[in-house]
Design an enzyme around this catalytic site. Structure first.
Site, PDB file in Angstrom:
ATOM      1  N   THR A 192     -71.455   2.180  26.888  1.00 54.69           N
ATOM      2  CA  THR A 192     -72.320   1.602  27.917  1.00 54.69           C
ATOM      3  C   THR A 192     -73.494   0.888  27.270  1.00 54.69           C
ATOM      4  O   THR A 192     -73.991   1.316  26.216  1.00 54.69           O
ATOM      5  CB  THR A 192     -72.857   2.694  28.873  1.00 54.69           C
ATOM      6  OG1 THR A 192     -73.859   2.133  29.732  1.00 54.69           O
ATOM      7  CG2 THR A 192     -73.478   3.849  28.122  1.00 54.69           C
ATOM      8  N   TYR A 239     -75.944  11.625  30.807  1.00 56.42           N
ATOM      9  CA  TYR A 239     -74.682  10.881  30.693  1.00 56.42           C
ATOM     10  C   TYR A 239     -74.773   9.823  29.596  1.00 56.42           C
ATOM     11  O   TYR A 239     -73.909   9.739  28.726  1.00 56.42           O
ATOM     12  CB  TYR A 239     -74.314  10.201  32.013  1.00 56.42           C
ATOM     13  CG  TYR A 239     -73.416   9.009  31.787  1.00 56.42           C
ATOM     14  CD1 TYR A 239     -72.109   9.169  31.330  1.00 56.42           C
ATOM     15  CD2 TYR A 239     -73.884   7.704  31.967  1.00 56.42           C
ATOM     16  CE1 TYR A 239     -71.296   8.076  31.067  1.00 56.42           C
ATOM     17  CE2 TYR A 239     -73.080   6.615  31.713  1.00 56.42           C
ATOM     18  CZ  TYR A 239     -71.786   6.799  31.262  1.00 56.42           C
ATOM     19  OH  TYR A 239     -70.990   5.724  30.990  1.00 56.42           O
ATOM     20  N   LYS A 287     -72.607   8.790  25.551  1.00 55.27           N
ATOM     21  CA  LYS A 287     -72.056   7.576  24.971  1.00 55.27           C
ATOM     22  C   LYS A 287     -72.740   7.226  23.652  1.00 55.27           C
ATOM     23  O   LYS A 287     -72.127   6.639  22.757  1.00 55.27           O
ATOM     24  CB  LYS A 287     -72.159   6.423  25.964  1.00 55.27           C
ATOM     25  CG  LYS A 287     -71.287   6.622  27.208  1.00 55.27           C
ATOM     26  CD  LYS A 287     -69.829   6.826  26.828  1.00 55.27           C
ATOM     27  CE  LYS A 287     -68.913   6.920  28.028  1.00 55.27           C
ATOM     28  NZ  LYS A 287     -67.489   7.057  27.647  1.00 55.27           N
TER      29      LYS A 287
END
Length: 388
Positions: A147, A184, A188
């Site tokens: 991301t 979250y 990544k």
């Protein structure tokens, strides 16, 4: 050639699987455990677009597009034994890893969700990387959608992956520092570091695809039948800002912008995001190193998003207004994000869909599912509207 697509029941994974299968003789193995459906149900919402089960989707792919090269395996990527069997049986030449708990707000609900998100996402990626090493499949091209959120919001142009660091008269290329703002997004950042380590230790070719905020409801393949549609989340936890704003408009509420809304965020259409992954699964399969792609076509301000949605919404008969409210968050409301994307644009060629075209797709879809939107309006309305 076999391509393994993880998270293949998801918003991005399903249309990506369809296009890879449609591009040639590639065998595409779809993997998922349907967790996304459970997470959305858990927070009291649903996909606005009804989505078929795996068997029905594969049958539709055969009937509509004559695709007989898709197969589905249900399983949990956090189970190392399952992953090991999966890789040993199918021996993929490429892995497209889109499986993850993808919601920053969901990961922020409480400690249990934060732990779950990090355990789920990191374990799945590690299992795949170690599985490739232990199955002697280190020539397999590993592609993961991370991301652009790993970059945070720095006050300088964001490079496509690394950065040049200079200290005491010497310089070197280093990975971009993890500046993620949620539990979250940190998964990544950790995945990016683990992929770099796997490349160094195992020599696995890696493509780290740092995907921007994705918008839209359709790709060329999904338009052909309702049985082929991908999911569309519009709630606070799993719906992106564009999707939530469109849901507000369809439900008859003003589009809400906190503060000035002039801060810019990176975006990419579903159509373009799918094309980038398909190019990496097929034409770019000869990659040998570790390459970072900023999968973004442009940065857009929140207020521009709202104004575009209002304008397009009126074309569809909705009386859409944009309202500004006091911003409850501490953030720079005028941040001008700049993000480099030369590698990614060279991968996909010309942008297939503009933001305005993507918003039209969304309204075309949501006008067919107004009842679902209105029934679940408490899942996407901000407090300033819900309390009115």
């Amino acid at each position: 050639m076999t391509v393994l697509v993880t998270g293949a029941d998801g918003y991005l994974g399903w249309p990506t699987s369809l296009r890879i299968a449609a591009r040639g003789e590639t065998r595409v193995v779809l993997v998922d455990n349907f967790a996304r459906r459970g997470w959305v149900e858990e927070i009291g919402s649903t996909s606005a677009v009804p989505i078929a089960d795996a068997d029905e989707r594969l049958a539709a792919a055969r009937d509509v597009h004559d695709l007989g090269n898709l197969s589905f395996v249900e399983g949990d990527l956090t189970d190392k034994a399952f992953v090991d069997r999966l890789l040993q049986v199918h021996e993929p030449s490429t892995v497209i890893h889109t499986a993850a708990q993808p919601s920053a707000p969901y990961s922020q609900i409480d400690g249990d969700r934060a732990n779950y998100t990090q355990d789920n996402n990191l374990q799945a990626t590690r299992n795949l990387l170690w599985g490739l090493e232990e199955a002697d499949l280190t020539d397999t091209h590993f592609v993961e959608t991370t991301t652009t959120g790993v970059y945070g919001a720095p006050d300088f142009p964001i490079p496509e992956g690394g950065a040049k660091m200079r200290h005491r008269g010497q310089e070197d290329d280093v990975p971009f520092p993890a500046m993620a703002g949620s539990w979250y997004h940190l998964t990544k950042s950790h995945d990016a570091a683990n992929m770099r380590l796997a490349h160094q230790q195992f020599d696995i070719p890696i493509s780290d695809v740092r995907t921007a905020i994705v918008y839209g409801t359709e790709t060329e393949e999904t338009r052909a039948s309702d049985r082929l549609k991908t999911r569309f989340d519009f709630d606070y936890y799993f719906g992106t800002v564009t999707h939530r704003f469109c849901a507000q408009a369809v439900a008859g509420y003003p589009v809400t912008v906190y503060g000035k809304g002039e801060q810019r965020k990176p975006f990419v259409s579903l159509e373009d995001a799918v094309e980038g992954l398909v190019q990496l699964a097929t034409d770019a399969n000869d990659e040998e190193g570790l390459t970072v792609y900023n999968q973004v076509t442009r940065a857009i301000s929140i207020v521009e998003i709202a104004d575009t949605i209002a304008e397009v919404g009126r074309e569809y008969g909705y009386d859409v207004e944009v309202e500004h409210f006091e911003n409850p968050r501490e953030e720079d409301e005028t941040h001008e994000m700049e993000i480099e994307n030369d590698r990614y644009t060279s991968l996909i060629g010309e942008q297939a869909q503009s933001f305005e075209e993507g918003v039209r797709d969304i309204f075309e879809t949501l006008t067919r599912h107004e009842d679902t939107i209105e029934t679940h309006e408490d899942r996407f309305l901000p407090g300033v509207l819900a309390d009115d």
